[in-house]
Design a protein around this motif. Sequence first.
Motif, short mmCIF file in Angstrom:
data_model
loop_
_atom_site.label_atom_id
_atom_site.label_comp_id
_atom_site.label_asym_id
_atom_site.label_seq_id
_atom_site.Cartn_x
_atom_site.Cartn_y
_atom_site.Cartn_z
N HIS A 30 -2.56 7.93 -3.82
CA HIS A 30 -3.72 8.23 -4.18
C HIS A 30 -3.62 9.88 -4.39
CE1 HIS A 30 -8.39 8.84 -4.12
NE2 HIS A 30 -8.07 9.79 -3.44
N ASP A 31 -2.77 10.82 -3.93
CA ASP A 31 -3.06 12.67 -4.48
C ASP A 31 -2.09 12.39 -5.28
OD1 ASP A 31 -3.88 12.78 -1.76
OD2 ASP A 31 -2.17 13.23 -0.93
N ASN A 40 -0.14 4.21 0.06
CA ASN A 40 -0.66 5.15 0.75
C ASN A 40 -1.60 6.64 0.16
OD1 ASN A 40 1.18 7.28 0.92
ND2 ASN A 40 2.08 5.10 2.96
N GLN A 41 -1.50 7.63 0.92
CA GLN A 41 -1.78 8.83 0.47
C GLN A 41 -1.46 9.21 -0.72
OE1 GLN A 41 -5.36 9.65 1.48
NE2 GLN A 41 -5.33 10.66 0.44
N LEU A 101 -1.63 10.22 -8.38
CA LEU A 101 -2.89 9.94 -8.95
C LEU A 101 -3.59 10.90 -9.68
CD1 LEU A 101 -2.77 5.58 -8.69
CD2 LEU A 101 -1.30 7.14 -10.21
N THR A 102 -4.74 11.15 -8.27
CA THR A 102 -5.65 12.11 -8.53
C THR A 102 -4.88 13.53 -9.34
OG1 THR A 102 -6.63 11.37 -6.94
CG2 THR A 102 -7.09 13.61 -6.95
N ASN A 128 1.19 -1.49 0.21
CA ASN A 128 0.14 -0.09 0.21
C ASN A 128 0.76 0.87 0.10
OD1 ASN A 128 -1.90 1.78 0.43
ND2 ASN A 128 -2.42 1.13 2.37
N THR A 187 -5.58 2.96 -14.17
CA THR A 187 -3.98 1.77 -13.72
C THR A 187 -4.88 0.53 -13.75
OG1 THR A 187 -4.60 3.98 -12.47
CG2 THR A 187 -3.33 1.87 -11.26
#
Length: 248
Positions: free
Chosen positions: A166-167, A162-163, A169-170, A160, A177
């Motif tokens: 995520h950030d 983590n954040q 990819l955003t 993972n 993906t």
Amino acid sequence: MIEHISKLSRDAGIEIMQVYAGKQQLKLKQKQDNSPVTAADLAAHRVIVTGLQALMPKIPILSEENPPDWTVRQNWHCYWLVDPLDGTKEFLRHNGEFTVNIALIKDGKPIIGVVYAPATDLLYAAADGKAWKVDSNGKKLDIVVKKSRTPLVVVSRSHNDNQKLHDYLTKLGKHQTIKIGSSLKFCLIAEGSAQLYPRFAPTNTWDTAAGHAIAMAAGAQVNDWQGQPLDYTPRESSLNHGFKVSLL
């Protein structure tokens, strides 16, 4: 040399598949860092180390399954960097996404790399600035990175990120993906199937070196988040603290 290394990776793969198919005992244990190790990891390690020592006895070896003490390797300028079974968690899940990784490091750079996927009999290799793969029929194909209007991003299946991931990819914009295990992520970029592999969680140098060599020879760059190429000059800790594999 690359043919010898390729054969060694296949020989290690045979040992791995003996355990994978249930013909040899698994003997699952946990290492000090809580990562799993099996009879397949250790059998592959023995095959590779024995073969490399016979091939080039003066070049030292750093393998995940028996890393020499820092005092032994701190002045190495040329050495083999080996992960006998990359993706042990995928091996245990029986999803086929595990590899044998062998790289030759010189002055901190991976100059030769072989990644072999025993479950699919796919071999990726790089030497002298060229990259190729050998399919399950034995056909050798040159590989090179390919751009895409909708880039395919590969991320780890078992770890993972983590954040931060995520950030990232955003903010990336339009993309697709997929999750996949082991150093196959490097190989997908090298063959042009994927375009980006962002990694924020730590990895070990033996996880990345062979794939790094292949991706780089195929036209990709493998840099840390400060924009510097991953460096394999011996250091006391084997960890990489995040990187990005992307097209030039």
